[in-house]
Design an enzyme around this catalytic site. Structure first.
Site, PDB file in Angstrom:
ATOM      1  N   GLU A   7       0.864  -1.169   0.000  1.00 17.00           N
ATOM      2  CA  GLU A   7       0.000   0.000   0.000  1.00 17.00           C
ATOM      3  C   GLU A   7       0.909   1.231   0.000  1.00 17.00           C
ATOM      4  O   GLU A   7       1.792   1.338   0.849  1.00 17.00           O
ATOM      5  CB  GLU A   7      -0.912   0.027   1.223  1.00 17.00           C
ATOM      6  CG  GLU A   7      -1.861   1.215   1.206  1.00 17.00           C
ATOM      7  CD  GLU A   7      -2.809   1.267   2.400  1.00 17.00           C
ATOM      8  OE1 GLU A   7      -3.623   2.206   2.452  1.00 17.00           O
ATOM      9  OE2 GLU A   7      -2.713   0.381   3.277  1.00 17.00           O
ATOM     10  N   ARG A   9       5.658 -12.945   9.452  1.00 19.28           N
ATOM     11  CA  ARG A   9       6.275 -11.658   9.167  1.00 19.28           C
ATOM     12  C   ARG A   9       7.571 -11.522   9.956  1.00 19.28           C
ATOM     13  O   ARG A   9       7.816 -12.273  10.908  1.00 19.28           O
ATOM     14  CB  ARG A   9       5.316 -10.521   9.522  1.00 19.28           C
ATOM     15  CG  ARG A   9       5.064 -10.389  11.016  1.00 19.28           C
ATOM     16  CD  ARG A   9       3.949  -9.391  11.301  1.00 19.28           C
ATOM     17  NE  ARG A   9       4.251  -8.079  10.732  1.00 19.28           N
ATOM     18  CZ  ARG A   9       3.356  -7.101  10.651  1.00 19.28           C
ATOM     19  NH1 ARG A   9       2.107  -7.306  11.044  1.00 19.28           N
ATOM     20  NH2 ARG A   9       3.702  -5.939  10.160  1.00 19.28           N
ATOM     21  N   LYS A  51       3.999   0.717  10.643  1.00 15.26           N
ATOM     22  CA  LYS A  51       4.062   1.976   9.886  1.00 15.26           C
ATOM     23  C   LYS A  51       3.543   3.133  10.735  1.00 15.26           C
ATOM     24  O   LYS A  51       4.054   4.250  10.653  1.00 15.26           O
ATOM     25  CB  LYS A  51       3.222   1.861   8.611  1.00 15.26           C
ATOM     26  CG  LYS A  51       3.917   1.173   7.447  1.00 15.26           C
ATOM     27  CD  LYS A  51       3.042   1.266   6.207  1.00 15.26           C
ATOM     28  CE  LYS A  51       3.670   0.542   5.029  1.00 15.26           C
ATOM     29  NZ  LYS A  51       2.796   0.594   3.831  1.00 15.26           N
TER      30      LYS A  51
END
Length: 553
Positions: free
Chosen positions: A33, A257, A267
């Site tokens: 994104e 992850r 983020k």
């Protein structure tokens, strides 16, 4: 003979699929994104997806998940593409979820006509409450029973901009008692009267991630859609939508992850660090962003090596940042040129060296790479050395300079300390030595053997620079798991600026990104932000040894 590396679980699936002719060619994708800068966690996903495409002669698409115009920007798109290329990968196709907005809208119409989607006027709070709990089923509302015709009209009105943000949403009509909460009539579309960075004002409704992702995979014929573990609950909806729409059956697979010590990967938290000025910018060399690591002097090869070493797992774990630093050292040891730099300078005067005399000596560029040859180094009787290389009173195992002690000046001569000077405050200001003319490196006939070797820079031939010593941004292993605000665990010593550093003159020709080992001091690179108007600024990439591990012991 080295053992062949075993396959990870995703490679096992792919090899089985190819062997059974399920696919003629595998196609993976990397779907960021564009709402921030990529970090080392994304690097793991990049290396995995692009690596699989390369290994199995397949293709990997870059697809920007640009379905939320509130947070997205072209700046992030450009930085993501730069990071992927810097890591050494090329995408087969560049796509955007926004490329498919018309097709996704058509898919939504198909679901409405099949009675599998409806327009809901409930607020976000009401919808959350109506979904129930993991142990209690959800409850339907009056909007769930709207007719197909009514839903088609309302959805068209949503598209035409007749409603305010949040006034209505489109939901899938699945099962409010499903044990998977994500299957309890999930949202498919929401209203956002915000211009999109690519489609402008064409749309005021935007698909949710869960609706755009699987269908975009299907449109691109992605064979193996690889996500992180938090998307496991989303897989049922991924499959349900593809099945109900009767489109290409892409399949989702999940891996763990990257969680790394002494940093944060969120983020949102990284944005806080930038906005609240705890760091200089997204590419601050202390940040785990790829751009920050690039500016700090990390190499693409070292990051790829790190991602290969940590492998692909099905369970979450915490990876030591020390492993990343090990990989950086391994790569830089082979590739970095060697230069001498004095970070905390003190004068060394050779009293018996002929006044005005200068010599050109030679020293290796990189002993690990003999093919890089030697460089010329200017030598004189007035040098800079490290303050820490002299002690007024020598300890038993002290092999550097002290009154009466001898050391070798690297690639030069053996010198013996005969005196030193102090200022009024008692600070040592100058070391006086005598050199042994017969002890020149490469042609030493002095018969002397000394245990210590120190680096130096000729005062008359030195370049002046600023050096920035970067360290780990946090002083605890897992700041996100500690009590209170994660920012309270920021390492106050993560940046030390040394404004008065002397370096070999030739270093002026180095370009940002070129690795240098300052002998005995660590690996450095020229900063691409602060180096300007004749000022040289070097960032420390990593120390020569793991000082943190040593301190912990």
């Amino acid at each position: 003979m080295s053992e062949e590396k075993s396959l990870n679980f995703i490679e096992e699936i792919i090899e089985s699929d190819l062997e059974t002719k399920k696919y003629d060619q595998i196609i993976t994708r990397f779907p960021p994104e564009p709402n921030g800068y990529l970090h080392i966690g994304h690097a793991k996903s990049i290396c995995l997806n692009f690596g699989l495409g390369l290994k199995y002669n397949g293709k990997t698409n870059l697809r920007f998940d640009d379905t939320n115009p509130v947070k997205e920007d072209v700046e992030y798109v450009d930085s993501i593409k730069e990071d992927i290329k810097w890591l050494g990968f090329e995408w087969a196709n560049e796509f955007y979820a926004s490329d498919y907005f018309d097709k996704l809208y058509e898919f939504a119409i198909v679901l409405i006509k099949k009675g599998l989607a409806y327009v809901d006027d409930s607020t976000a709070e009401e919808i959350a409450k109506q979904k129930g709990t993991p142990t209690e089923p959800g409850t339907g509302n009056v909007y769930r029973n709207r007719t197909v015709e009514e839903n088609l009209e309302l959805f068209q009105n949503m598209r035409d901009g007749k409603y305010a943000d949040g006034e209505k949403v489109l939901r899938a009509k699945i099962d409010l008692a499903n044990p998977n909460m994500h299957m309890r009539d999930p949202l498919l579309y929401r209203i956002k009267h915000v211009p999109h960075h690519r489609t402008g004002d064409k749309w005021c409704i935007y698909p949710m991630y869960d609706f755009a992702h699987g269908q975009s995979d299907s449109i691109e014929h992605i064979t193996h859609s690889i996500c992180t573990l938090e998307f496991i609950p989303h897989r049922d909806l991924y499959d349900w939508l593809i099945n109900q729409l009767g489109i290409y059956p892409s399949k989702q697979y999940e891996f763990a992850r990257l969680n790394m010590t002494y940093t944060v990967m969120s983020k949102r938290k990284l944005l806080q660090l930038v906005e609240e000025k705890h760091v200089e910018s997204w590419d601050d060399p202390r940040m785990p962003t790829i751009s920050g690591m690039r500016r700090r002097g990390y190499t693409p090869a070292s990051i790829r090596m790190f991602c290969d070493k940590i492998g692909v797992q099905k369970r979450e774990n915490m990876i030591s940042v020390g492993l990343l630093e090990f990989c950086v050292r391994e790569d830089l040891n082979k590739t970095a040129i060697r230069r001498m730099a004095v970070l905390d300078p003190i004068k060394l005067t050779i009293s018996n060296y002929p006044e005005g005399k200068e010599e050109i000596l030679t020293s290796e560029n990189n002993p690990e790479m003999p093919e890089t040859g030697n460089r010329e180094v200017a030598f004189s009787g007035n040098l800079w050395i490290e303050r820490e290389d002299f002690r007024e009173v020598a300890e038993k195992k002290w092999f550097r300079l002290a009154p009466g002690a001898m050391v070798r000046l690297k690639s030069a001569y053996i010198v013996k300390c005969t005196d030193f000077k102090k200022d009024e405050q008692g600070n040592i200001t100058e070391i006086i030595c005598e050199y042994i003319p017969e002890s020149k490196s490469g042609s030493d006939t002095s018969g002397l053997h000394v245990k210590g070797t120190i680096h130096w820079v000729s005062q008359a031939h030195a370049a002046h620079a600023e050096v920035r010593l970067y360290d780990r941004l946090f002083k605890v292993e897992n700041p996100s798991k500690e009590e209170g605000d994660f920012k309270s665990y920021i390492n106050e010593h993560s940046l030390e600026i040394l404004p008065n550093v002397y370096i070999e003159q030739e270093v002026k020709n180095v370009k940002p990104g070129e690795p240098i080992q300052f002998i005995r001091k660590g690996y450095f690179t020229l900063d691409n932000v602060h180096t300007k108007d004749g000022k040289l600024v070097f960032n420390r990439t990593v120390t020569l040894k793991d000082n943190w591990e040593k301190a912990a012991k």
